[in-house]
Motif scaffolding. Structure first.
Motif, PDB file in Angstrom:
ATOM      1  N   UNK A  63       0.846  -1.198   0.000  1.00  0.00           N
ATOM      2  CA  UNK A  63       0.000   0.000   0.000  1.00  0.00           C
ATOM      3  C   UNK A  63       0.883   1.252   0.000  1.00  0.00           C
ATOM      4  N   UNK A  64       1.959   1.195   0.784  1.00  0.00           N
ATOM      5  CA  UNK A  64       2.865   2.343   0.858  1.00  0.00           C
ATOM      6  C   UNK A  64       3.542   2.594  -0.490  1.00  0.00           C
ATOM      7  N   UNK A  65       3.755   1.505  -1.234  1.00  0.00           N
ATOM      8  CA  UNK A  65       4.381   1.654  -2.557  1.00  0.00           C
ATOM      9  C   UNK A  65       3.363   2.030  -3.621  1.00  0.00           C
ATOM     10  N   UNK A  66       2.105   2.199  -3.208  1.00  0.00           N
ATOM     11  CA  UNK A  66       1.020   2.523  -4.130  1.00  0.00           C
ATOM     12  C   UNK A  66       0.842   1.407  -5.171  1.00  0.00           C
ATOM     13  N   UNK A  67       1.052   0.187  -4.716  1.00  0.00           N
ATOM     14  CA  UNK A  67       0.995  -0.975  -5.605  1.00  0.00           C
ATOM     15  C   UNK A  67       0.096  -2.000  -4.945  1.00  0.00           C
ATOM     16  N   UNK A  68      -1.197  -1.686  -4.922  1.00  0.00           N
ATOM     17  CA  UNK A  68      -2.096  -2.492  -4.100  1.00  0.00           C
ATOM     18  C   UNK A  68      -2.935  -3.469  -4.914  1.00  0.00           C
ATOM     19  N   UNK A  69      -2.647  -3.577  -6.218  1.00  0.00           N
ATOM     20  CA  UNK A  69      -3.412  -4.533  -7.023  1.00  0.00           C
ATOM     21  C   UNK A  69      -2.985  -5.965  -6.755  1.00  0.00           C
ATOM     22  N   UNK A  70      -1.714  -6.124  -6.390  1.00  0.00           N
ATOM     23  CA  UNK A  70      -1.198  -7.469  -6.153  1.00  0.00           C
ATOM     24  C   UNK A  70      -0.757  -7.592  -4.700  1.00  0.00           C
ATOM     25  N   UNK A  71      -1.711  -7.796  -3.833  1.00  0.00           N
ATOM     26  CA  UNK A  71      -1.360  -7.854  -2.411  1.00  0.00           C
ATOM     27  C   UNK A  71      -0.844  -9.222  -1.987  1.00  0.00           C
ATOM     28  N   UNK A  72      -0.855 -10.187  -2.905  1.00  0.00           N
ATOM     29  CA  UNK A  72      -0.343 -11.518  -2.576  1.00  0.00           C
ATOM     30  C   UNK A  72      -1.352 -12.315  -1.768  1.00  0.00           C
ATOM     31  N   UNK A  73      -0.869 -13.364  -1.118  1.00  0.00           N
ATOM     32  CA  UNK A  73      -1.744 -14.270  -0.378  1.00  0.00           C
ATOM     33  C   UNK A  73      -2.290 -13.577   0.868  1.00  0.00           C
ATOM     34  N   UNK A  74      -3.597 -13.314   0.884  1.00  0.00           N
ATOM     35  CA  UNK A  74      -4.184 -12.661   2.058  1.00  0.00           C
ATOM     36  C   UNK A  74      -5.099 -13.626   2.814  1.00  0.00           C
ATOM     37  N   UNK A  75      -4.960 -14.933   2.512  1.00  0.00           N
ATOM     38  CA  UNK A  75      -5.894 -15.903   3.108  1.00  0.00           C
ATOM     39  C   UNK A  75      -5.709 -16.040   4.611  1.00  0.00           C
ATOM     40  N   UNK A  76      -4.559 -15.601   5.129  1.00  0.00           N
ATOM     41  CA  UNK A  76      -4.374 -15.750   6.572  1.00  0.00           C
ATOM     42  C   UNK A  76      -4.680 -14.453   7.334  1.00  0.00           C
ATOM     43  N   UNK A  77      -5.267 -13.469   6.650  1.00  0.00           N
ATOM     44  CA  UNK A  77      -5.640 -12.210   7.321  1.00  0.00           C
ATOM     45  C   UNK A  77      -6.836 -12.407   8.260  1.00  0.00           C
ATOM     46  N   UNK A  78      -6.795 -11.720   9.395  1.00  0.00           N
ATOM     47  CA  UNK A  78      -7.899 -11.840  10.339  1.00  0.00           C
ATOM     48  C   UNK A  78      -9.116 -11.057   9.856  1.00  0.00           C
ATOM     49  N   UNK A  79      -8.893  -9.842   9.321  1.00  0.00           N
ATOM     50  CA  UNK A  79     -10.018  -9.013   8.923  1.00  0.00           C
ATOM     51  C   UNK A  79      -9.669  -8.268   7.631  1.00  0.00           C
ATOM     52  N   UNK A  80     -10.021  -8.870   6.486  1.00  0.00           N
ATOM     53  CA  UNK A  80      -9.623  -8.292   5.198  1.00  0.00           C
ATOM     54  C   UNK A  80     -10.174  -6.873   4.977  1.00  0.00           C
ATOM     55  N   UNK A  81     -11.264  -6.487   5.650  1.00  0.00           N
ATOM     56  CA  UNK A  81     -11.860  -5.173   5.396  1.00  0.00           C
ATOM     57  C   UNK A  81     -10.933  -4.031   5.816  1.00  0.00           C
ATOM     58  N   UNK A  82     -10.038  -4.320   6.766  1.00  0.00           N
ATOM     59  CA  UNK A  82      -9.071  -3.320   7.210  1.00  0.00           C
ATOM     60  C   UNK A  82      -8.242  -2.816   6.027  1.00  0.00           C
ATOM     61  N   UNK A  83      -7.917  -3.727   5.124  1.00  0.00           N
ATOM     62  CA  UNK A  83      -7.053  -3.397   3.992  1.00  0.00           C
ATOM     63  C   UNK A  83      -7.734  -2.382   3.066  1.00  0.00           C
ATOM     64  N   UNK A  84      -9.040  -2.562   2.841  1.00  0.00           N
ATOM     65  CA  UNK A  84      -9.763  -1.642   1.958  1.00  0.00           C
ATOM     66  C   UNK A  84      -9.673  -0.211   2.460  1.00  0.00           C
ATOM     67  N   UNK A  85      -9.885  -0.051   3.757  1.00  0.00           N
ATOM     68  CA  UNK A  85      -9.815   1.289   4.341  1.00  0.00           C
ATOM     69  C   UNK A  85      -8.429   1.903   4.133  1.00  0.00           C
ATOM     70  N   UNK A  86      -7.407   1.095   4.339  1.00  0.00           N
ATOM     71  CA  UNK A  86      -6.046   1.621   4.205  1.00  0.00           C
ATOM     72  C   UNK A  86      -5.732   2.006   2.757  1.00  0.00           C
ATOM     73  N   UNK A  87      -6.198   1.175   1.834  1.00  0.00           N
ATOM     74  CA  UNK A  87      -5.958   1.481   0.416  1.00  0.00           C
ATOM     75  C   UNK A  87      -6.670   2.782   0.044  1.00  0.00           C
ATOM     76  N   UNK A  88      -7.921   2.903   0.516  1.00  0.00           N
ATOM     77  CA  UNK A  88      -8.711   4.076   0.170  1.00  0.00           C
ATOM     78  C   UNK A  88      -8.067   5.365   0.682  1.00  0.00           C
TER      79      UNK A  88
END
Ligand code: ATP
Ligand code: MG
Length: 652
Positions: free
Chosen positions: A621-646
């Motif tokens: 996200x910091x690199x502004x390269x959020x299309x390929x976040x890789x394996x996120x299957x072990x994330x506890x709460x994926x919705x957190x990521x959307x907020x950060x990207x936005x």
């Protein structure tokens, strides 16, 4: 640096008197363990019962192309006999497991004695045998934190089956991949898993996972809530089968190097790895570290708040404590349910003596204020422990002063799924504590600091580099399931002849070790190398900040810039003034070089299910390269990521 950070804490007179080893004792035992591993482990290997005693102790090689690790290899034993049967004669009526439910207002806690545990384990073993499980077969356990999860683990060991626990928070996809990965014969699950007042439909997750698996895989279902579940041809009811099961099952004789379990790492750096631990060395090491690190004594009540889905739960809820005949607590819930005083309520209720949790939980509870701690009687606490990440000095001080009232040593234990048990940790009667440092090696562990470029050992003090281990210890993983080559390249490929932890490390002026975070988390700002953990600690030391994560991002001038994600304390508003103040604060705490270039307010941080911050995603996200976040299957709460990207700060 503020004054509190450099304060150190020599062992209190009470801790030194009580402890198994004092400072001189540690030096002597440590030297013995390094100078004569065969003698040392030959002696301590006898702490468990062997069916056929071992005659050889250490037979290990870190030689490139021939990584081969064997301990006690000609001995035979059974783990469930060690964790259960041998205590029945001497302490059959002592409580082995205290179970504490998710909701204390609707459900009673349970107290299971060693004698009762034996019956439960035997019956479960008998049920598994009826389902066709035999020595060497794999069994996946996908369960809530209920006693049946421990029965299942021990039942597998009793008949020689290899368990692989998948944390109940994982999705059907993650579960399916792990069932196939180890070619499991049976999956043990429950109808639902209550956690924090919400119930996860485990059985329907298992059904979804099993759609991708062989038809022959059977599913054994334990009743937890009694909630509705669908029933398929492959399902078996544990509660029905157990009524018919024999209450004694002969423990199978296992070789020391037979696999005991497979466990996938938490996945914070990428694709999880199926770590294999074996029977003899692992049990010796889990039991030994449990006793010495936590200064466990007869009659103590020990609470590790982890889940059995993590290695911490394997070694310090089940195998270590039970091998030592301890009373261990299994907690089904979360730290903040029904309220943020839950941990302390449970400590008071069960008169907990040693309490072991993660920095992420400590920081979360710290954000709720001291009242939640102070209204509970914590006078039985003798020791506190931390594991999972470097603990920020700020959180350490709160834990020490507010929870421990200045009377309880904190053991900051550095270790990994791969290491089976503690690698670096202060010992409560021996070590002068330094907030934020794991400090000294456990017996038998030979840590070295290597120069990351040359791979040469860096000697002397006040140095930094990467943390490697020079020789084998009994709890070391033996291989990656089905892929020994990946094992060799992952852990021995970077620095020939050494086990590479993946973590950075510094040795301070006194010779104490500080784990500075993963090597990938070191950033290089205008030629200055800096661990992200240090900047995070500075941010968390500010009164307004609850949690912080720092990553690097490409910067035209500096090479790398510092990008900080900051979660504020409850009730504090994010303002531009506060942002400026935090920048100033970091400058004064560490220096101008460490000032964040970009600082984003983060209502939540992406974490693995075990509570570790996934910096890999934050970097993207910091690199502004959020299309390929890789394996996120072990994330506890994926919705957190959307907020950060936005709300990302770098839009270049
Ligand atoms: P993966 O290997 O899949 O990325 P992971 O490393 O998070 O996952 P674990 O084996 O659970 O999985 O965690 C071990 C890591 O946790 C260590 O390598 C280290 O980075 C960190 N760690 C654990 N305890 C401590 C501690 N006391 N101090 C500093 N770091 C710690
Ligand atoms: Mg790891």
């Amino acid at each position: 640096m503020s004054a509190t950070k450099s304060k150190t804490y020599p062992p209190t007179a009470a801790a030194a008197k009580r402890a198994h080893v004092d400072a001189a004792g540690y030096d002597k035992m440590y030297a013995h363990s390094i100078n004569d591993p065969d003698g040392f482990w030959g002696e301590h290997g006898k702490r468990i019962d062997w069916i056929k005693p071992f005659t050889t102790v250490k037979n290990t090689s870190f030689e490139p192309g021939n990584i081969d690790i064997k301990w006690f290899e000609d001995g035979t034993l059974n783990v469930s006999a060690n964790c259960v049967d041998r205590h029945v004669e001497t302490r059959g009526d002592q409580v082995a497991i205290i179970w504490e439910p998710d909701d204390p207002n609707t459900t009673e806690s349970l107290h299971i004695t060693y004698r009762e545990l034996q019956t439960h384990v035997c019956k479960m073993a008998n049920v598994l045998q009826t389902l066709g499980v035999t020595k060497g077969d794999r069994v996946v356990i996908y369960m809530p934190m209920v006693p049946e999860a421990a029965y299942a683990m021990l039942a597998c060991t009793r008949i020689g089956a290899v368990h692989s626990i998948v944390f109940a928070g994982f999705s059907p996809d993650a579960l399916g991949a792990r069932i196939n990965g180890c070619d499991a014969k049976v999956v043990i699950t429950a109808d639902h898993a209550p956690r924090g007042g919400k119930a996860t439909p485990l059985k329907s997750n298992a059904d979804a996972a099993l759609l991708r698996c062989k038809d022959s895989v059977k599913c054994l279902v334990v009743k937890r809530t009694g909630g509705q579940t669908t029933w398929t041809d492959r399902d078996y009811s544990y509660n029905d089968m157990v009524l018919e099961a024999d209450d004694y099952q002969q423990p199978v004789e296992m070789a020391a190097e037979d696999p005991l379990f497979i466990l996938y790492t938490s996945g914070s750096t990428g694709q999880p790895k199926g770590v294999v631990h074996t029977t003899g060395g692992y049990l010796v090491y889990a039991a030994m570290t449990h006793e010495y690190t936590f200064d466990y004594h007869e009659g103590d009540v020990f609470w590790c708040t982890a889940d059995v889905g993590w290695v911490t739960g394997h070694s310090y809820i089940v195998y270590g404590p039970l091998a030592n005949g301890a009373t261990t607590i299994m907690f089904e819930g979360v730290p903040t349910y029904p309220d943020p005083g839950r941990f302390w309520d449970v400590c008071a209720k069960h008169k907990v003596n040693q309490f072991y949790t993660a920095p992420t939980a400590i920081r979360a509870l710290m954000a709720h204020g001291n009242d939640w701690v102070e209204k509970h009687d914590l006078s039985d606490l003798k020791l506190l422990g931390s594991v999972g990440e470097p603990i920020n000095p700020e959180a350490w001080n709160w834990y020490y002063n507010v929870v421990g009232k200045g009377n309880c040593p904190i053991v900051d234990t550095f270790w990994q799924t791969e290491t089976g048990g503690h690698m670096l940790t202060p010992l409560p009667g021996a070590t002068t504590l330094k907030p934020g440092a794991a400090q000294v090696p456990f017996f038998g562990v030979l840590p070295v600091v290597l120069d990351p470029q040359s791979g040469e050992e860096v000697h002397g003090n006040d140095v930094s580099g990467v943390l490697c281990i020079k020789d084998s210890w009994p709890g070391q993983m033996r291989t990656i399931w089905g892929d020994h080559e990946r094992f060799e390249t992952t852990y021995f490929g970077d620095y020939a002849g050494y086990y590479f932890s993946g973590d950075g490390c510094k040795r301070d002026a006194d010779g104490d070790l500080w784990v500075t975070g993963r090597v990938d988390d070191v950033i290089n700002v205008s030629g200055h190398r800096m661990g992200t953990a240090e900047v995070e600690s500075a941010l968390v030391a500010h009164v307004a900040v609850a949690e912080a994560a720092v990553v690097g991002y490409p910067h035209d001038i500096k090479g790398q810039g510092i990008y900080a994600y900051v979660t504020l304390m409850n009730g504090i508003d994010p303002t531009d003034e506060l942002r400026a103040e935090l920048n100033k604060w970091v400058r004064s705490e560490i220096g101008p070089i460490a000032k964040p270039d970009l600082l984003q307010w983060a209502p939540g941080l992406p974490k693995t299910r075990s509570g570790k911050i996934m910096r890999r995603i934050l970097r993207k996200i910091a690199e502004n390269d959020f299309d390929t976040l890789g394996d996120t299957s072990t994330l506890a709460d994926p919705s957190v990521v959307e907020d950060l990207v936005e709300n990302r700060m770098n839009r270049s």
